[in-house]
Design an enzyme around this catalytic site. Structure first.
Site, short mmCIF file in Angstrom:
data_model
loop_
_atom_site.label_atom_id
_atom_site.label_comp_id
_atom_site.label_asym_id
_atom_site.label_seq_id
_atom_site.Cartn_x
_atom_site.Cartn_y
_atom_site.Cartn_z
N HIS A 51 -2.09 -63.85 -8.40
CA HIS A 51 -0.68 -64.11 -8.09
C HIS A 51 0.22 -63.60 -9.21
CE1 HIS A 51 -1.77 -67.51 -5.26
NE2 HIS A 51 -2.80 -67.59 -6.08
N TYR A 52 1.51 -63.41 -8.89
CA TYR A 52 2.51 -63.39 -9.96
C TYR A 52 3.42 -64.59 -9.78
CZ TYR A 52 5.56 -60.58 -6.73
OH TYR A 52 6.29 -60.11 -5.68
N THR A 53 4.05 -65.01 -10.90
CA THR A 53 4.76 -66.30 -10.87
C THR A 53 6.22 -66.22 -10.44
OG1 THR A 53 5.40 -66.07 -13.19
CG2 THR A 53 3.33 -67.23 -12.74
N GLU A 115 -2.59 -67.16 -11.98
CA GLU A 115 -1.16 -66.83 -11.95
C GLU A 115 -0.82 -65.97 -13.17
OE1 GLU A 115 1.38 -67.34 -9.93
OE2 GLU A 115 0.84 -69.01 -8.59
N HIS A 174 -2.76 -62.68 -3.33
CA HIS A 174 -2.20 -63.72 -2.45
C HIS A 174 -1.74 -63.09 -1.13
CE1 HIS A 174 0.40 -67.65 -2.45
NE2 HIS A 174 -0.61 -67.70 -1.61
N ASP A 184 2.77 -61.12 -3.42
CA ASP A 184 2.20 -61.04 -4.77
C ASP A 184 0.69 -60.82 -4.73
OD1 ASP A 184 2.04 -63.78 -3.77
OD2 ASP A 184 1.46 -64.43 -5.78
ZN LIG Z 1 1.05 -66.34 -5.03
#
Ligand SMILES: [Zn+2]
Length: 284
Positions: A51-53, A115, A174, A184
């Protein structure tokens, strides 16, 4: 009367003492973990989800430690030489949500979530889809990851994939498991580099891609055929005979992962050839 009461009290006390004795002398049974060992078992963890946040270090760490979302690991955007472990691997973190991949849903149960602190879509492009001129963000709208982050992710995913024996095709973004809700880790996440430099995840062979580019198959392939190819790889996709928005979201998610320089949400020959090349390499 007084004597009777005393006898009653004495009997009561003796009874209590007896109950006490029984409970304290009840045997404790040892748990023998060695004599019998079952064969029928498997790891809880089948997936690694990246993921990225969409936030800086401070905001991301606060959200992931105090809110209703969490992840097993957090990669900050600085050179503190650390990878933060927020949830033990054997516990569930709340990072995946609704969706599915490779025949499994409820991925929070079966995955490790990582993340990475990153803005996602650059602030000046966040409204780019609002007037309807664009259906999807092109690659240049996404923000780069730092070199240190890539190295940290590489080390972590390598270790986790080995430890839990995660299949290459189950190391996903994700967006791969929730294509209609998530984009993401986005077009700047270097899947190809992670594969080539660190042996992480899945990637197609160029030779196979060229082979499928030169076939006439794509022109003849029906929408249901192509959707089945997505399904064969692991994506959840509906069975309508058109490229409706939900289906185009799957194409876009696939392109973010495997043709990130040109994610369009439109099916084309190169996307088809990459999908076929992947299924040839990783299919049963
Ligand atoms: Zn995500």
């Amino acid at each position: 009367m007084a004597k009777n009461n005393f006898t009653l009290l004495l009997t009561f006390c003796l009874t209590l003492l007896l109950i006490g004795c029984i409970s304290t002398t009840a045997p404790r049974y040892a748990i023998d973990k060695h004599t019998y060992q079952a064969q029928g078992k498997n790891e809880r963890i089948h997936f690694i989800v990246l993921h990225y946040t969409v936030g800086n270090n401070e905001r991301s760490s606060k959200t992931l430690t105090t809110g209703n979302v969490s992840a097993h690991y957090l990669i900050l955007n600085n050179d503190d030489h650390k990878i933060y472990n927020l949830v033990p691997d054997y516990e569930r973190a709340w990072h995946a949500g609704a969706g599915g991949f490779a025949g499994r849903t409820v991925l929070n149960d079966t995955s490790i979530g990582i993340e990475i602190v990153n803005d996602g879509i650059a602030p000046q492009y966040r409204d780019a889809l609002k007037n309807g001129a664009l259906d999807y963000h092109p690659a240049e709208h996404y923000v780069e990851f730092s070199e240190i982050q890539i190295k940290k992710v590489a080390q972590l995913v390598q270790e986790l994939a080995k430890k839990y024996n995660v299949a290459p095709t189950n190391i996903i973004g994700h967006s791969d498991m929730a294509p209609s809700r998530k984009i993401d880790p986005g077009a700047k996440f270097p899947w190809q580099r992670l594969y080539k430099e660190y042996g992480i995840g899945a990637w197609y062979d160029e030779f196979d891609k060229q082979f499928f580019m030169n076939q006439d198959e794509f022109a003849a392939a029906t929408i249901p055929d192509i959707k089945q190819a997505f399904r064969d790889y692991g994506y959840q996709i509906n069975d309508s005979d058109e490229w409706d928005k939900a289906s185009r979201n799957v194409i876009y998610a696939f392109q973010l992962h495997f043709r990130p320089q040109q994610p369009t949400g439109v099916m084309d020959l190169e996307t088809y050839a990459i999908l076929k090349a992947l299924n040839k390499k990783y299919g049963d």
